[in-house]
Design an enzyme around this catalytic site. Structure first.
Site, short mmCIF file in Angstrom:
data_model
loop_
_atom_site.label_atom_id
_atom_site.label_comp_id
_atom_site.label_asym_id
_atom_site.label_seq_id
_atom_site.Cartn_x
_atom_site.Cartn_y
_atom_site.Cartn_z
N VAL A 44 -31.71 -6.35 -118.81
CA VAL A 44 -32.63 -5.22 -118.69
C VAL A 44 -32.39 -4.22 -119.83
O VAL A 44 -33.33 -3.59 -120.33
CB VAL A 44 -32.53 -4.60 -117.27
CG1 VAL A 44 -31.25 -3.87 -117.04
CG2 VAL A 44 -33.72 -3.70 -116.99
N ASP A 45 -31.16 -4.09 -120.27
CA ASP A 45 -30.79 -3.21 -121.38
C ASP A 45 -31.57 -3.62 -122.64
O ASP A 45 -32.22 -2.78 -123.30
CB ASP A 45 -29.27 -3.34 -121.61
CG ASP A 45 -28.68 -2.23 -122.45
OD1 ASP A 45 -29.41 -1.30 -122.83
OD2 ASP A 45 -27.45 -2.29 -122.73
N THR A 93 -25.94 -6.96 -111.20
CA THR A 93 -26.08 -8.30 -110.59
C THR A 93 -26.52 -9.39 -111.57
O THR A 93 -26.77 -10.52 -111.17
CB THR A 93 -27.05 -8.28 -109.39
OG1 THR A 93 -28.36 -7.94 -109.86
CG2 THR A 93 -26.61 -7.28 -108.34
N1 AR6 Z 1 -36.91 -5.50 -115.38
C1 AR6 Z 1 -36.19 -5.45 -114.22
N2 AR6 Z 1 -35.03 -6.12 -114.05
C2 AR6 Z 1 -34.60 -6.88 -115.08
C3 AR6 Z 1 -35.28 -6.98 -116.31
C4 AR6 Z 1 -36.49 -6.24 -116.44
N3 AR6 Z 1 -37.19 -6.27 -117.56
N4 AR6 Z 1 -34.57 -7.81 -117.12
C5 AR6 Z 1 -33.50 -8.24 -116.41
N5 AR6 Z 1 -33.51 -7.68 -115.18
P1 AR6 Z 1 -28.31 -7.27 -116.37
P2 AR6 Z 1 -25.81 -5.98 -115.49
C6 AR6 Z 1 -32.57 -7.85 -114.07
O1 AR6 Z 1 -27.57 -8.45 -116.86
O2 AR6 Z 1 -25.50 -7.11 -114.59
C7 AR6 Z 1 -26.36 -6.08 -120.62
O3 AR6 Z 1 -26.11 -6.90 -121.69
C8 AR6 Z 1 -31.69 -9.06 -114.05
O4 AR6 Z 1 -32.42 -10.19 -113.60
O5 AR6 Z 1 -29.41 -6.73 -117.20
O6 AR6 Z 1 -25.61 -4.57 -115.00
C9 AR6 Z 1 -25.76 -4.68 -120.76
O7 AR6 Z 1 -25.73 -4.27 -122.12
C10 AR6 Z 1 -30.62 -8.64 -113.05
O8 AR6 Z 1 -31.08 -8.85 -111.73
O9 AR6 Z 1 -27.31 -6.00 -116.08
C11 AR6 Z 1 -24.40 -4.84 -120.20
O10 AR6 Z 1 -23.49 -5.35 -121.16
C12 AR6 Z 1 -30.53 -7.13 -113.27
O11 AR6 Z 1 -31.65 -6.78 -114.08
C13 AR6 Z 1 -24.58 -5.85 -119.10
O12 AR6 Z 1 -25.73 -6.62 -119.45
C14 AR6 Z 1 -29.26 -6.68 -113.96
O13 AR6 Z 1 -28.87 -7.65 -114.93
C15 AR6 Z 1 -24.84 -5.20 -117.77
O14 AR6 Z 1 -24.92 -6.18 -116.77
#
Ligand code: AR6
Length: 182
Positions: free
Chosen positions: A43-44, A128
């Site tokens: 998402v980042d 997650t």
């Molecule tokens: N909209 C909504 N949710 C999303 C989107 C979107 N566009 N894209 C992904 N997700 P993650 P974390 C969901 O990995 O676990 C990054 O590299 C995804 O399916 O984004 O907190 C950061 O820079 C999942 O359910 O975040 C950090 O290094 C949720 O967002 C690290 O990942 C969170 O997945 C953070 O890891």
């Protein structure tokens, strides 16, 4: 089956829906960032891609954000005016304070929104994805923390939890049932 659930909490509401958070038109969206605030995947990555370079410019100035804390930047080219960047815990064993850090990530994001006078904001499912926090447990923390906050604070009117996949949305739906909220 419906892909949107609404729950009333006092005068506010929590909306749980399946979708892409970068398309949300709430005043703020929350980013699941890392402590360096230098961007990443998931998402980042999506938020920085869609929001453009102004967001990273402000992140660089801020410098970083410890796990459990939250900072705020412009929303750049996003529909949302602001991005609140929070950092969730990396899942290890479940015994390394992960639940407390995840709770604080939600609380501090809400508190920052409240302080800025933001009335609506959207959360992704923090920790997650790449950080490996089990979704079922994380969904309980998210719903409990958001509803407790809305019960004790009045200014925020709407909190949307945006789940990227159908499966994540189903798990949230099961949690809401277990909690007796739907
Ligand atoms: N909209 C909504 N949710 C999303 C989107 C979107 N566009 N894209 C992904 N997700 P993650 P974390 C969901 O990995 O676990 C990054 O590299 C995804 O399916 O984004 O907190 C950061 O820079 C999942 O359910 O975040 C950090 O290094 C949720 O967002 C690290 O990942 C969170 O997945 C953070 O890891």
């Amino acid at each position: 089956m419906s892909d949107k659930i609404e729950i009333d909490v006092k005068s506010a509401k929590i909306v749980i829906e399946q979708g892409d958070i970068t398309k949300q038109a709430t005043e703020a969206i929350v980013n699941a960032a890392n402590s360096s605030l230098r961007g990443g995947g998931g998402v980042d990555g999506a938020i920085h891609r869609t929001g453009g370079p102004k967001i990273m410019e402000e992140c660089r100035k801020i410098g970083g954000c410890p796990a459990g804390e939250a900072v705020i930047t412009t929303g750049g080219n996003l529909k949302a005016k602001y991005v609140i960047h929070t950092v969730g815990p990396i899942w290890r064993s479940g015994k390394a304070g992960e639940e407390e850090i995840l709770t604080r990530a939600y609380q501090n994001s809400l508190a920052l929104a409240q302080k800025k006078g933001i009335r609506s904001l959207s959360f992704p499912s923090i920790s997650t994805g790449a950080y490996g926090y089990p979704l079922r447990e994380a969904s309980k923390v998210a719903i409990n923390t958001i509803s407790a906050y809305l019960k004790s604070h009045r200014k925020i009117e709407k909190v949307v939890v945006v789940l990227f996949s159908d499966n994540d949305f189903q798990v949230y739906q099961e949690t809401l049932k277990e909690m007796g909220l739907i």
